[in-house]
Enzyme design. Structure first.
Site, PDB file in Angstrom:
ATOM      1  N   SER A 131       0.383  -9.140   1.312  1.00 33.96           N
ATOM      2  CA  SER A 131      -0.996  -9.011   1.440  1.00 33.96           C
ATOM      3  C   SER A 131      -1.362  -9.044   3.064  1.00 33.96           C
ATOM      4  CB  SER A 131      -1.473 -10.336   1.021  1.00 33.96           C
ATOM      5  OG  SER A 131      -2.813 -10.448   1.581  1.00 33.96           O
ATOM      6  N   HIS A 165       0.925  -1.090  -0.094  1.00 37.45           N
ATOM      7  CA  HIS A 165       0.233   0.059   0.036  1.00 37.45           C
ATOM      8  C   HIS A 165       0.949   1.431   0.082  1.00 37.45           C
ATOM      9  CE1 HIS A 165      -2.546  -2.976   2.198  1.00 37.45           C
ATOM     10  NE2 HIS A 165      -3.480  -2.545   1.402  1.00 37.45           N
TER      11      HIS A 165
END
Ligand code: PAF
Length: 284
Positions: free
Chosen positions: A182, A34
């Site tokens: 993840s 991210h």
């Protein structure tokens, strides 16, 4: 950095931001993947908005909505550290008011691969991403290539609804042993975590085959399986060699190359990964 929870507040704050504006939509529990999207957005835009919303409509019954990892305070700190201007962290009722029944269905492209395994998933993604794009009205929105089908679906929705935004794809960020980052990785047990890099090893084995001239979709799929199947902690759900835009399973390789992707269970954790094999080389 300001943290906002209502659409009205977000719209007012957005109107005052200098443009261009980049949006990074997330479900929180931010990791380096991210942050890579945030850094790309920061480099290309005058202002950056991050949304944090665990979207219930993209989880099927029996999926991990209840156990999806969350830590808003940590996400806010990380966002602030990356120079984010606004964080939008709405409630479920803000995004889905009680009388709301509008959905955005991407059509057949959303029923293949991940969509076949998770019926309705891409209707949920299409709906929430369209809502977020309409609320924030960014010039650019950033998504990771790790969710390759999600990217294809979002580009398809943006084209189909004439949404005035540029979708920017950013490379998958990996652990040193190849495991794609993840938010769900934190739920792997130590033995599952030790087994999980076999997924990328499988994709890398197929990529090496591709570089050596292998062009049979079946042989590329078989190369992935050969690396993953011996791992007892992993249970492959699918290995796909598909057209990178239509996501149709390939018998022969088209000029656009191949999207080689997989999904696997490690206990209750579902992991996905992919590489794009193209004439320019192999990436992922
Ligand atoms: O990739 C994700 O985290 C989610 O699917 C997204 C794009 C934020 C939509 O909920």
């Amino acid at each position: 950095m300001r943290t906002l929870t209502t659409i009205a507040e977000l719209r007012a704050a957005r109107a005052a931001l200098p443009g261009p504006v980049g949006l990074v939509p997330t479900m929180g529990y931010l990791h380096e993947g991210h942050l890579g999207l945030v850094r790309a957005a920061r480099a290309e835009n005058a202002s950056v908005v991050v949304s944090i919303f665990v979207n219930p409509t993209q989880f099927g019954p029996g999926e991990d909505l209840a156990t999806y990892p969350r830590d808003l305070e940590r996400d806010f700190k990380l966002s602030e550290h990356e120079g984010v201007d606004l964080v939008f962290a709405p409630s479920v009722s803000e995004m889905y008011p009680p009388d709301d029944a509008v959905t955005v269905d991407p059509g057949p492209i959303g029923s293949r691969l991940e969509g076949a395994a998770r019926p309705g998933h891409f209707r949920g993604v299409g709906t929430v991403v369209t809502k977020l794009l309409n609320v924030v009205q960014p010039d650019r929105a950033y998504f990771g290539q790790k969710d390759a089908q999600q990217l294809v679906v979002i580009e398809h929705v943006v084209r189909g609804l004439f949404l005035p935004v540029t979708i920017v794809a950013c490379p998958t960020v990996r652990e040193p042993d190849g495991l794609a980052l993840s938010s769900r990785n934190v739920r792997l047990t130590p033995t599952q975590r030790a087994a999980a890099p076999a997924l990328y090893r499988g994709l890398a084995r197929a990529s090496n085959g591709w570089r050596a001239g292998e062009r049979s979709p079946e042989c590329l799929r078989a190369a992935v399986r050969a690396e993953v199947e011996p791992e007892r902690e992993l249970c492959l759900e699918y290995v796909s060699a598909a057209h990178p835009r239509t996501l149709e399973e390939l018998q022969t390789v088209p000029a656009e190359g191949v999207l080689l992707s997989l999904a696997s269970h490690a206990g209750s954790v579902r992991l996905i990964d992919n590489v794009r094999l193209g004439e320019e080389g192999a990436t992922g």
